[in-house]
Design a protein around this motif. Structure first.
Motif, PDB file in Angstrom:
ATOM      1  N   HIS A   1     -25.350 -10.901   3.123  1.00 43.63           N
ATOM      2  CA  HIS A   1     -24.683 -11.396   1.927  1.00 43.63           C
ATOM      3  C   HIS A   1     -23.271 -11.888   2.280  1.00 43.63           C
ATOM      4  O   HIS A   1     -22.822 -12.933   1.808  1.00 43.63           O
ATOM      5  CB  HIS A   1     -24.647 -10.247   0.907  1.00 43.63           C
ATOM      6  CG  HIS A   1     -24.183 -10.641  -0.449  1.00 43.63           C
ATOM      7  ND1 HIS A   1     -23.766  -9.721  -1.363  1.00 43.63           N
ATOM      8  CD2 HIS A   1     -24.047 -11.840  -1.043  1.00 43.63           C
ATOM      9  CE1 HIS A   1     -23.395 -10.360  -2.466  1.00 43.63           C
ATOM     10  NE2 HIS A   1     -23.560 -11.636  -2.298  1.00 43.63           N
ATOM     11  N   HIS A   2     -22.605 -11.145   3.150  1.00 36.42           N
ATOM     12  CA  HIS A   2     -21.268 -11.509   3.623  1.00 36.42           C
ATOM     13  C   HIS A   2     -21.303 -12.911   4.229  1.00 36.42           C
ATOM     14  O   HIS A   2     -20.472 -13.774   3.922  1.00 36.42           O
ATOM     15  CB  HIS A   2     -20.833 -10.471   4.666  1.00 36.42           C
ATOM     16  CG  HIS A   2     -19.397 -10.595   5.107  1.00 36.42           C
ATOM     17  ND1 HIS A   2     -18.917 -11.697   5.790  1.00 36.42           N
ATOM     18  CD2 HIS A   2     -18.353  -9.749   4.975  1.00 36.42           C
ATOM     19  CE1 HIS A   2     -17.633 -11.516   6.058  1.00 36.42           C
ATOM     20  NE2 HIS A   2     -17.262 -10.358   5.568  1.00 36.42           N
ATOM     21  N   ARG A   3     -22.300 -13.181   5.079  1.00 35.74           N
ATOM     22  CA  ARG A   3     -22.420 -14.497   5.727  1.00 35.74           C
ATOM     23  C   ARG A   3     -22.627 -15.591   4.704  1.00 35.74           C
ATOM     24  O   ARG A   3     -22.036 -16.665   4.789  1.00 35.74           O
ATOM     25  CB  ARG A   3     -23.610 -14.504   6.694  1.00 35.74           C
ATOM     26  CG  ARG A   3     -23.276 -13.848   8.013  1.00 35.74           C
ATOM     27  CD  ARG A   3     -24.289 -14.215   9.073  1.00 35.74           C
ATOM     28  NE  ARG A   3     -24.183 -15.607   9.496  1.00 35.74           N
ATOM     29  CZ  ARG A   3     -25.136 -16.271  10.135  1.00 35.74           C
ATOM     30  NH1 ARG A   3     -26.287 -15.692  10.388  1.00 35.74           N
ATOM     31  NH2 ARG A   3     -24.957 -17.521  10.509  1.00 35.74           N
ATOM     32  N   ILE A   4     -23.514 -15.322   3.742  1.00 34.18           N
ATOM     33  CA  ILE A   4     -23.815 -16.335   2.720  1.00 34.18           C
ATOM     34  C   ILE A   4     -22.539 -16.687   1.955  1.00 34.18           C
ATOM     35  O   ILE A   4     -22.202 -17.857   1.782  1.00 34.18           O
ATOM     36  CB  ILE A   4     -24.905 -15.816   1.741  1.00 34.18           C
ATOM     37  CG1 ILE A   4     -26.226 -15.616   2.493  1.00 34.18           C
ATOM     38  CG2 ILE A   4     -25.089 -16.757   0.558  1.00 34.18           C
ATOM     39  CD1 ILE A   4     -27.299 -14.899   1.698  1.00 34.18           C
ATOM     40  N   LEU A   5     -21.816 -15.673   1.530  1.00 33.95           N
ATOM     41  CA  LEU A   5     -20.611 -15.922   0.721  1.00 33.95           C
ATOM     42  C   LEU A   5     -19.547 -16.667   1.523  1.00 33.95           C
ATOM     43  O   LEU A   5     -18.865 -17.552   1.000  1.00 33.95           O
ATOM     44  CB  LEU A   5     -20.057 -14.602   0.170  1.00 33.95           C
ATOM     45  CG  LEU A   5     -20.955 -13.907  -0.860  1.00 33.95           C
ATOM     46  CD1 LEU A   5     -20.411 -12.523  -1.194  1.00 33.95           C
ATOM     47  CD2 LEU A   5     -21.066 -14.740  -2.138  1.00 33.95           C
ATOM     48  N   SER A   6     -19.447 -16.348   2.819  1.00 34.90           N
ATOM     49  CA  SER A   6     -18.471 -17.065   3.657  1.00 34.90           C
ATOM     50  C   SER A   6     -18.861 -18.532   3.755  1.00 34.90           C
ATOM     51  O   SER A   6     -18.014 -19.415   3.649  1.00 34.90           O
ATOM     52  CB  SER A   6     -18.421 -16.493   5.071  1.00 34.90           C
ATOM     53  OG  SER A   6     -18.096 -15.149   5.022  1.00 34.90           O
TER      54      SER A   6
END
Ligand code: ADP
Length: 220
Positions: A108-113
């Motif tokens: 999720h962190h990667r997607i949001l970045s």
């Protein structure tokens, strides 16, 4: 120096979002809070500038609530990953320049970045790391990672350093650690240049790499 007041949109008023929204308002900022649940909106309504019931998956609803006029948005929707991602996209679409978002895991962190969130927060991991550092050395307080390998810590002066001058610790020569200053209660006693005399339980603000700070703590 405190920053000039800015306007913030906090989207998702669970425990995390509500805490951030109330604190931002308390320190003088304009805060719009948004949640899909009426009771979460009413609970915070008296503490922030403006609280709105809206579904953040709906771009038009965010626009209507005035989110587009805010300088910064915090996406604090938790479990509902789809709503969190859509809220991030919609917030961008309505024109907010700076977006911070809470993630629930690394993917999720990667997607949001990738979606353009300037800062992605993993609250449980961040607090977990902080707690581990403080538990590891109870004299190290208020651990702050500068993100480049350096850390700022508040170090409680132990018995054996009471009465010594700051310069006698030779922090820089022996450990590669810089002292930013010494606090006694709420008073600032001074920096390295003032060479204050330490008292037990003073707070020594130190800047250094984690291992160097650890070596200093272990030398006592
Ligand atoms: P916390 O751990 O901070 O309490 P939660 O996941 O429990 O996080 O809270 C997230 C908040 O986001 C809840 O108050 C929930 O009602 C709100 N929320 C969930 N989906 C939406 C949505 N589509 N639009 C606006 N708010 C939402």
């Amino acid at each position: 120096m405190p920053s000039a007041p800015r306007s913030f949109a906090v989207i998702g008023l669970g425990t995390f979002g509500t805490t951030v929204a109330r604190e931002l308002a308390r320190i003088g900022n304009e805060v719009i809070g948004i949640d899909i649940e009426e009771r979460n909106v009413s609970a915070v309504a008296d503490h922030i500038s403006y609280a709105v019931i809206a579904d953040a998956r709906d771009e038009a609803a965010l626009r209507e609530a005035g989110v587009g006029d805010c300088d910064v948005a915090l996406i604090a929707i938790g479990e509902d990953l789809e709503a969190n991602v859509l809220a991030t996209i919609n917030t961008k679409m309505v024109g907010v320049e700076t977006i911070w978002a809470k993630a629930i895991n690394r993917t999720h962190h990667r997607i949001l970045s990738k979606l353009g969130a300037e800062r992605v927060i993993l609250p449980e991991e961040e607090v977990g790391l902080h707690v581990a550092q403080v538990l590891h050395n109870p004299r190290m307080r208020n651990y702050l990672s500068m993100g480049n390998g350096f850390h700022v810590v508040n170090f409680l002066v132990p018995e054996q350093l009471g009465g010594k001058r700051l310069s006698e610790l030779r922090l820089r020569d022996k450990f590669g650690v810089r002292s930013l200053g010494v606090m006694r209660g709420t008073d600032f006693l001074g920096t390295e240049a003032d060479d204050p005399q330490l008292k037990v339980e003073d707070k020594l603000m130190l800047l250094g790499r984690r291992n160097d700070l650890r070596d200093f703590a272990a030398s006592l």
